[in-house]
Design an enzyme around this catalytic site. Structure first.
Site, mmCIF file in Angstrom:
data_model
loop_
_atom_site.group_PDB
_atom_site.id
_atom_site.type_symbol
_atom_site.label_atom_id
_atom_site.label_comp_id
_atom_site.label_asym_id
_atom_site.label_seq_id
_atom_site.Cartn_x
_atom_site.Cartn_y
_atom_site.Cartn_z
ATOM 1 N N HIS A 1 -8.651 -6.438 4.238
ATOM 2 C CA HIS A 1 -8.321 -5.650 5.423
ATOM 3 C C HIS A 1 -9.662 -5.321 6.056
ATOM 4 O O HIS A 1 -10.371 -4.418 5.592
ATOM 5 C CB HIS A 1 -7.563 -4.374 5.057
ATOM 6 C CG HIS A 1 -6.083 -4.569 5.001
ATOM 7 N ND1 HIS A 1 -5.187 -3.535 4.876
ATOM 8 C CD2 HIS A 1 -5.342 -5.704 5.117
ATOM 9 C CE1 HIS A 1 -3.954 -4.028 4.886
ATOM 10 N NE2 HIS A 1 -4.013 -5.341 5.025
ATOM 11 N N ASP B 1 -9.601 -3.241 1.321
ATOM 12 C CA ASP B 1 -9.714 -2.700 2.683
ATOM 13 C C ASP B 1 -11.115 -2.116 2.808
ATOM 14 O O ASP B 1 -11.528 -1.279 2.000
ATOM 15 C CB ASP B 1 -8.635 -1.629 2.897
ATOM 16 C CG ASP B 1 -8.632 -1.076 4.308
ATOM 17 O OD1 ASP B 1 -9.713 -0.674 4.789
ATOM 18 O OD2 ASP B 1 -7.558 -1.017 4.931
ATOM 19 N N ASP C 1 -10.469 3.421 9.795
ATOM 20 C CA ASP C 1 -9.849 2.390 10.625
ATOM 21 C C ASP C 1 -10.359 2.261 12.056
ATOM 22 O O ASP C 1 -9.565 2.147 12.978
ATOM 23 C CB ASP C 1 -8.333 2.637 10.671
ATOM 24 C CG ASP C 1 -7.716 2.597 9.297
ATOM 25 O OD1 ASP C 1 -7.597 1.489 8.756
ATOM 26 O OD2 ASP C 1 -7.371 3.657 8.763
ATOM 27 N N ASP D 1 -7.395 -4.440 9.890
ATOM 28 C CA ASP D 1 -6.697 -3.156 9.769
ATOM 29 C C ASP D 1 -7.497 -2.072 10.476
ATOM 30 O O ASP D 1 -8.408 -1.491 9.895
ATOM 31 C CB ASP D 1 -6.493 -2.809 8.284
ATOM 32 C CG ASP D 1 -5.604 -1.582 8.113
ATOM 33 O OD1 ASP D 1 -5.079 -1.079 9.122
ATOM 34 O OD2 ASP D 1 -5.438 -1.129 6.962
ATOM 35 N N TRP E 1 0.863 -1.188 0.000
ATOM 36 C CA TRP E 1 0.000 0.000 0.000
ATOM 37 C C TRP E 1 0.896 1.232 0.000
ATOM 38 O O TRP E 1 1.817 1.317 0.811
ATOM 39 C CB TRP E 1 -0.925 0.048 1.227
ATOM 40 C CG TRP E 1 -1.656 1.353 1.262
ATOM 41 C CD1 TRP E 1 -2.707 1.736 0.466
ATOM 42 C CD2 TRP E 1 -1.353 2.494 2.081
ATOM 43 N NE1 TRP E 1 -3.072 3.035 0.751
ATOM 44 C CE2 TRP E 1 -2.256 3.522 1.727
ATOM 45 C CE3 TRP E 1 -0.401 2.758 3.073
ATOM 46 C CZ2 TRP E 1 -2.235 4.778 2.335
ATOM 47 C CZ3 TRP E 1 -0.377 4.014 3.678
ATOM 48 C CH2 TRP E 1 -1.302 5.004 3.311
ATOM 49 N N LYS F 1 -7.081 2.494 -2.522
ATOM 50 C CA LYS F 1 -7.736 3.392 -1.570
ATOM 51 C C LYS F 1 -8.459 4.479 -2.352
ATOM 52 O O LYS F 1 -8.007 4.875 -3.427
ATOM 53 C CB LYS F 1 -6.673 4.008 -0.643
ATOM 54 C CG LYS F 1 -7.221 4.751 0.567
ATOM 55 C CD LYS F 1 -6.126 5.014 1.596
ATOM 56 C CE LYS F 1 -6.679 5.728 2.819
ATOM 57 N NZ LYS F 1 -5.676 5.828 3.902
ATOM 58 N N HIS G 1 -11.698 1.634 2.486
ATOM 59 C CA HIS G 1 -11.104 2.343 1.351
ATOM 60 C C HIS G 1 -12.045 2.570 0.186
ATOM 61 O O HIS G 1 -11.626 2.711 -0.955
ATOM 62 C CB HIS G 1 -9.856 1.596 0.864
ATOM 63 C CG HIS G 1 -8.709 1.730 1.799
ATOM 64 N ND1 HIS G 1 -7.435 1.316 1.492
ATOM 65 C CD2 HIS G 1 -8.633 2.256 3.044
ATOM 66 C CE1 HIS G 1 -6.637 1.552 2.507
ATOM 67 N NE2 HIS G 1 -7.338 2.121 3.468
ATOM 68 N N ASP H 1 -12.658 8.605 8.221
ATOM 69 C CA ASP H 1 -11.634 7.719 8.774
ATOM 70 C C ASP H 1 -11.921 6.286 8.358
ATOM 71 O O ASP H 1 -13.072 5.857 8.321
ATOM 72 C CB ASP H 1 -11.604 7.823 10.304
ATOM 73 C CG ASP H 1 -10.512 6.946 10.878
ATOM 74 O OD1 ASP H 1 -9.372 7.046 10.382
ATOM 75 O OD2 ASP H 1 -10.788 6.139 11.777
ATOM 76 N N GLU I 1 -2.988 -3.004 -2.567
ATOM 77 C CA GLU I 1 -4.133 -2.426 -1.840
ATOM 78 C C GLU I 1 -4.502 -1.043 -2.364
ATOM 79 O O GLU I 1 -3.690 -0.126 -2.358
ATOM 80 C CB GLU I 1 -3.790 -2.338 -0.342
ATOM 81 C CG GLU I 1 -4.898 -1.702 0.491
ATOM 82 C CD GLU I 1 -4.550 -1.648 1.982
ATOM 83 O OE1 GLU I 1 -3.425 -2.023 2.360
ATOM 84 O OE2 GLU I 1 -5.434 -1.214 2.755
HETATM 85 C C1 RNT Z 1 -3.780 2.607 4.821
HETATM 86 C C2 RNT Z 1 -3.920 1.158 4.499
HETATM 87 C C3 RNT Z 1 -2.838 0.282 5.014
HETATM 88 C C4 RNT Z 1 -2.394 0.652 6.403
HETATM 89 C C5 RNT Z 1 -1.400 -0.305 6.984
HETATM 90 C C6 RNT Z 1 -0.748 0.226 8.209
HETATM 91 O O1 RNT Z 1 -4.862 3.335 4.461
HETATM 92 O O2 RNT Z 1 -5.160 0.690 4.932
HETATM 93 O O3 RNT Z 1 -3.239 -1.039 4.938
HETATM 94 O O4 RNT Z 1 -3.474 0.779 7.282
HETATM 95 O O5 RNT Z 1 -0.488 -0.639 6.002
HETATM 96 ZN ZN ZN Z 2 -5.488 -1.436 4.850
#
Ligand code: RNT
Ligand code: ZN
Length: 412
Positions: free
Chosen positions: A280, A253, A290, A320, A179, A222, A256, A288, A220
């Site tokens: 993820h 993810d 996460d 994640d 990523w 986003k 994302h 946000d 990955e």
């Molecule tokens: C960031 C990505 C990535 C990170 C990690 C720490 O937006 O989701 O996966 O969270 O690599």
């Molecule tokens: Zn991620």
């Protein structure tokens, strides 16, 4: 309700709880090291994580050293039923030397491998393309400066080699997930050039081929990040195409995508074009991506798709999230157990009944069954699972988590 009577209730719906428990015990979850220390890592530097993924909060007890992080992980795995994996980032090296990102070697991670072997854990890996002076422009592999691109290509190559050596040592191939934070705060006039550069850098980085038994490449995407609101170079379309053409894993993810997009809906589509998927699992909230995962509809739907579409065998489930306002260990334990609870519910669904109803366009029966089965005694099956795996539940879990948190609060 006792396990035996819950088992009989599920049997009435044509569901075999023993088969579900056996399957659940075989599903490894890759727990992310970075929840334990707010994505800081163990390089000789201070400051925040950069790349738009800063953890917020100042709850006491953050792990400051590899030993503290391993102690926290050992405690947490002890509270989670089954045997799992650890997802390491390159910035979590364990060495007295101070290699720059383009100088990292397997030896800097060997203590993690010894520990993983000792704990019976598989490892996964990630190059770290953020929190570094050469990432301060929010451009790494797609930077217009060839020198900066070369620096990050070297980091990526070394990470793949380290992952492959970890895989050989542990007899289990790590996923090496890529990523990069690359993007633009304001509207770029040229979106093609950075994407071409990212593509070329990835090709250079992945020129060396590794056997799938050694390590697996994942990419990955986003949608946007803080500081790169206008354009993310590694968008979903970019990496979807890249993964298909280059036969890498695609990482989805859950934080994302646009909040109204449903990642569960993407799995079957993506699975028709890529062999294996990396998840993820995360919980987006507004901007946000996460938050600690809850047993909410989004997670339940992802688990349902993995089971219903028979994707468990080719999906690597990684987590994640990072929250620095609560106990780091409690976050790991509750988040990971929530993923398992979601999988358990999916494994306990009467799929034949549901799929038959849908094929016959009997959407009334489908609705009645999905809603009536929400009242089934999942709790009793989960308790049985935890009991067999010898991990705590309920009040004992709460007090164990609290006791451990108290024990780390003196870290300062
Ligand atoms: C960031 C990505 C990535 C990170 C990690 C720490 O937006 O989701 O996966 O969270 O690599
Ligand atoms: Zn991620």
């Amino acid at each position: 309700m006792s396990y035996e009577s819950a088992k009989a209730t599920f049997a009435d719906w044509g569901v075999d709880t023993e088969a579900a428990l056996t399957k659940l015990a075989e599903i490894p979850i890759s727990m992310h090291c970075w929840q334990g220390d707010d994505v800081v890592g163990f390089e000789a530097k201070s400051g925040n994580s950069g790349g738009g993924i800063q953890a917020t909060g100042s709850h006491p007890g953050r792990a400051r050293t590899p030993d503290e992080l391993r102690a926290d992980l050992e405690f947490s795995y002890g509270m989670i039923p089954g045997s799992h994996r650890l997802n390491l980032h390159a910035c979590y090296l364990d060495t007295d030397q101070h290699p720059d990102r383009d100088e990292i070697e397997y030896s800097h991670f060997a203590p993690w491998v010894d520990w993983a072997k000792d704990q019976g854990l598989g490892l996964d890996f990630n190059p770290t393309f953020f929190a570094h002076a050469k990432a301060d422009d929010n451009l790494t592999l797609s930077h217009p400066d060839q020198g900066i691109r070369d620096f990050w290509i070297e980091h990526g190559k070394r990470s793949r080699d380290i992952a492959a050596q970890m895989g050989a040592a542990l007899g289990s191939a790590p996923v090496n997930n890529i990523w990069v934070p690359d993007g633009y705060k304001d509207t770029p006039v040229d979106r093609m050039a950075p994407r071409q550069r990212l593509e070329q850098s990835l090709t250079a980085m992945m020129a060396q081929k590794y056997d799938k038994t050694q390590m697996l490449d994942a990419v990955e995407s986003k949608l946007f990040g803080i500081g790169v609101e206008a354009c993310t170079v590694g968008s979903h379309e970019f990496y979807m195409g890249y993964a298909i053409r280059n036969e890498t894993l695609l990482c989805l993810d859950m934080g994302h995508f646009h909040p109204t997009e449903n990642v569960a809906d993407k799995l079957s589509s993506v699975a028709l074009s890529v062999d294996e998927i990396l998840l993820h699992v995360s919980r987006p909230m507004r901007w946000d991506s996460d938050h600690v995962i809850l047993l909410d509809d989004a997670i339940l739907q992802v688990a349902q798709e993995l089971v219903s579409a028979s994707l468990l065998d080719r999906t690597h489930i990684g987590l994640d999230f990072f929250d620095a306002t609560i106990s780091r260990t409690a976050a790991w334990v509750i988040g990971t157990r929530n993923m398992q609870k979601a999988l358990l519910r999916a494994l306990l669904a009467p799929w034949n009944k549901l799929k038959d109803a849908e094929t016959q366009l009997d959407f009334t029966s489908r609705l009645v069954v999905t809603e009536e089965t929400k009242d089934l005694p999942y709790g009793a099956i989960w308790l049985e699972f935890c009991d067999r795996m010898e991990v705590a539940t309920g009040k004992v879990l709460i007090s164990d988590l609290a006791r451990y948190q108290t024990s780390v609060e003196g870290r300062g």
